[in-house]
Motif scaffolding. Structure first.
Motif, mmCIF file in Angstrom:
data_model
loop_
_atom_site.group_PDB
_atom_site.id
_atom_site.type_symbol
_atom_site.label_atom_id
_atom_site.label_comp_id
_atom_site.label_asym_id
_atom_site.label_seq_id
_atom_site.Cartn_x
_atom_site.Cartn_y
_atom_site.Cartn_z
ATOM 1 N N LYS A 86 0.859 -1.188 0.000
ATOM 2 C CA LYS A 86 0.000 0.000 0.000
ATOM 3 C C LYS A 86 0.892 1.233 0.000
ATOM 4 O O LYS A 86 1.806 1.337 0.808
ATOM 5 N N ASP A 139 -3.397 4.780 -0.086
ATOM 6 C CA ASP A 139 -4.119 5.310 1.084
ATOM 7 C C ASP A 139 -3.865 6.804 1.163
ATOM 8 O O ASP A 139 -2.720 7.246 1.310
ATOM 9 N N ASN A 181 -5.405 8.902 3.425
ATOM 10 C CA ASN A 181 -5.685 9.473 4.754
ATOM 11 C C ASN A 181 -6.437 10.797 4.659
ATOM 12 O O ASN A 181 -6.056 11.804 5.268
ATOM 13 N N GLU A 234 -7.808 3.920 -0.436
ATOM 14 C CA GLU A 234 -8.283 3.975 0.946
ATOM 15 C C GLU A 234 -8.487 5.423 1.372
ATOM 16 O O GLU A 234 -7.609 6.266 1.171
ATOM 17 N N ASP A 240 -11.489 3.852 5.954
ATOM 18 C CA ASP A 240 -10.760 3.678 7.204
ATOM 19 C C ASP A 240 -11.327 4.694 8.208
ATOM 20 O O ASP A 240 -12.257 4.378 8.968
ATOM 21 N N LYS A 242 -9.976 -1.285 12.266
ATOM 22 C CA LYS A 242 -8.953 -1.032 13.285
ATOM 23 C C LYS A 242 -9.663 -1.013 14.620
ATOM 24 O O LYS A 242 -10.582 -0.208 14.835
HETATM 25 MG MG MG Z 1 -5.650 4.159 6.354
#
Ligand code: MG
Ligand code: NPQ
Length: 358
Positions: free
Chosen positions: A151, A178, A180, A203, A228, A252
Motif C-alpha cells: 500500500k 491510502d 488518509n 483507501e 478507514d 482497526k
Molecule cells: Mg488508512
C-alpha cells in the motif's frame, strides 16, 4: 473480571525510517500501554493514538488523562465506562481487561474471536518518499519478502507518478493506495486517473465525515473505495455499505472503540459479502498481537497492514512478530493476546508511568 490494579505506561520507540503520510511525518512511535492486574494475573492493552491528533482527534496526552481520571477509575470500581468518544483510549483498557480474563480462563484471543486460521497474510504500508528510487526500493524489499500486498501512501502532488513508477516496476503486484483523507470531492477526475494502475483499492480518499462524498466518488472512479477513518462504529460501517460509499472495509480496533465493536463490524461486513481486512497503527507487539488475532477471523478476506515488528522497529517490547518467506505471520496461540512485554525492553522504552487509584 474486576481489576485490582491498573498501571499506565507511556512508551517511546524510534522508527527505523520516518513514516510520512498525508497528515505528517513521524520518526518516533509513542503509545500508552494499560496493564490491569487481578488475582496474580495481568493483562495488557495498547492505545493506538499518536503523539498529536493528526490521524483522528485522539492523542496520547489526552488519552492519558481520560484513562487516568475516567476510564481506569470506573473499571476499578467495577462500573461501566461513563465516557463518550475516546475510542482508542477505551480500547486500550478493554483489551487489557479482556486479556486478563482470557488468561485466567486459559483461552487465546484468537479462539475467543472464532479465528479460523493459524497464520495470516501480511501487507506493507509504505510512506510517502521524496526520492522515487527510495519508494521503488521499499516496494521491492517487501515484495521480495513475500508480502501479499503493498500500500502506497499518497497525497495531492505525490500520487500518480509514484503509483505509475511502482506499477511499471511491478506489473503484477497487488497494490493499493491510502490518502488518509487528503482529497476533496472536486478531485474526482484526478482520482479517476488512478484507474489506469489496476489498484486493489484507494483507501479513505476524502475526509472522514464525507459519507455521501465517498458514495458519489465511487460512481465516478473505477478503483474500489476502502474506508478507514470514516468507519468509527458498526452503525457507521453499516451505513457506508448501504450507501455504497465503500466496497472494502479496513477494521482497526482502536478506531471503533474495542473488540466487541470489532466483532459486530466483522459480522455485519461478512454478512454483507463485503471485503474486509485488518488495518494497523504502527503498534508495539501488544497491539500487533490483537491485530493478528483479528486478521485470523473468517470474514477477513484481504491481506492486512500486519507487518513484521522489524518493518517499523529495531527493537519491539515483546518477542518480535516475524513474517515467513511466503509473507505469512503466525497467530499467537497462548492465553489472552498471547504476548507480554519483556521487562527490560519495556523499561527501556518507558518514558512515563502511573498507578491509577479507584
Ligand atoms: Mg488508512
Ligand atoms: C492508516 N496506518 O492505515 C494508518 C495511518 C497511520 C500502517 O498505514 C503513529 C500513529 C503513526 C498512528 C502513521 C498505516 C501513524 C499512525 C500512520 C497511523 O491510515
Amino acid at each position: 473480571m474486576r481489576p485490582e490494579r491498573i498501571e499506565l505506561r507511556l512508551v517511546r520507540m524510534p522508527l527505523r525510517r520516518p513514516f510520512r503520510t498525508s497528515f505528517g511525518s513521524q520518526d518516533v512511535k509513542e503509545a500508552i500501554l494499560v496493564r490491569a492486574q487481578a488475582g496474580g494475573i495481568e493483562g495488557w492493552g495498547e492505545c493506538a493514538a499518536g503523539r498529536r491528533p493528526l490521524y483522528s482527534g485522539e492523542w496520547n496526552a489526552g488519552a492519558w488523562i481520560v484513562l487516568r481520571d475516567e476510564l481506569a477509575p470506573a473499571a476499578l470500581r467495577g462500573e461501566p465506562s461513563p465516557v463518550k468518544g475516546h475510542p482508542m483510549a477505551a480500547t486500550a483498557l478493554e483489551v487489557a481487561l479482556l486479556d486478563l480474563r482470557l488468561r485466567a480462563e486459559g483461552v487465546s484471543l484468537a479462539s475467543h474471536l472464532g479465528a479460523v486460521r493459524d497464520t495470516v497474510a501480511c501487507g506493507a504500508s509504505l510512506g510517502i518518499e521524496d526520492d522515487p528510487d527510495e519508494l521503488l526500493a521499499e516496494a521491492a524489499l517487501f515484495l521480495e519478502r513475500g508480502y501479499h500486498r503493498v500500500k502506497l501512501k499518497i497525497e495531492p502532488g505525490n500520487d500518480l507518478e509514484a503509483v505509475r513508477a511502482v506499477r511499471t516496476a511491478f506489473p503484477d503486484a497487488p497494490l493499493s493506495v491510502d490518502a488518509n483523507a487528503a482529497y476533496r470531492p472536486a478531485d474526482a477526475e484526478h482520482l479517476a486517473e488512478l484507474d489506469a494502475f489496476g489498484l486493489e483499492y484507494v483507501e479513505q480518499p476524502l475526509p472522514a465525515d464525507h459519507l455521501l462524498g465517498h458514495a458519489d466518488l465511487a460512481e465516478r472512479i473505477g478503483t474500489p473505495i476502502c474506508l478507514d477513518e470514516t468507519l468509527t462504529s458498526a452503525a457507521a460501517t453499516a451505513e457506508a455499505i448501504r450507501l455504497e460509499a465503500c466496497s472494502i472495509v479496513n477494521l482497526k480496533v482502536g478506531r471503533v472503540g474495542g473488540i466487541e465493536e470489532s466483532v459486530r463490524i466483522h459480522d455485519l461486513v461478512r454478512e454483507a459479502g463485503v471485503d474486509l481486512w485488518c488495518g494497523g497503527m504502527l503498534e508495539t507487539g501488544i497491539g500487533r498481537a490483537v491485530n493478528v488475532a483479528l486478521a485470523a477471523m473468517p470474514g477477513m478476506t484481504l491481506p492486512g497492514d500486519t507487518s513484521a515488528s522489524d518493518r517499523y522497529f529495531a527493537e519491539d517490547i515483546t518477542e518480535p512478530f516475524m513474517v515467513t518467506a511466503d509473507g505469512m505471520m503466525r497467530v499467537p496461540e497462548g492465553p489472552g493476546i498471547g504476548v507480554t512485554p519483556i521487562p527490560a525492553l519495556l523499561e527501556r522504552a518507558t518514558v512515563e508511568r502511573t498507578e491509577v487509584g479507584p
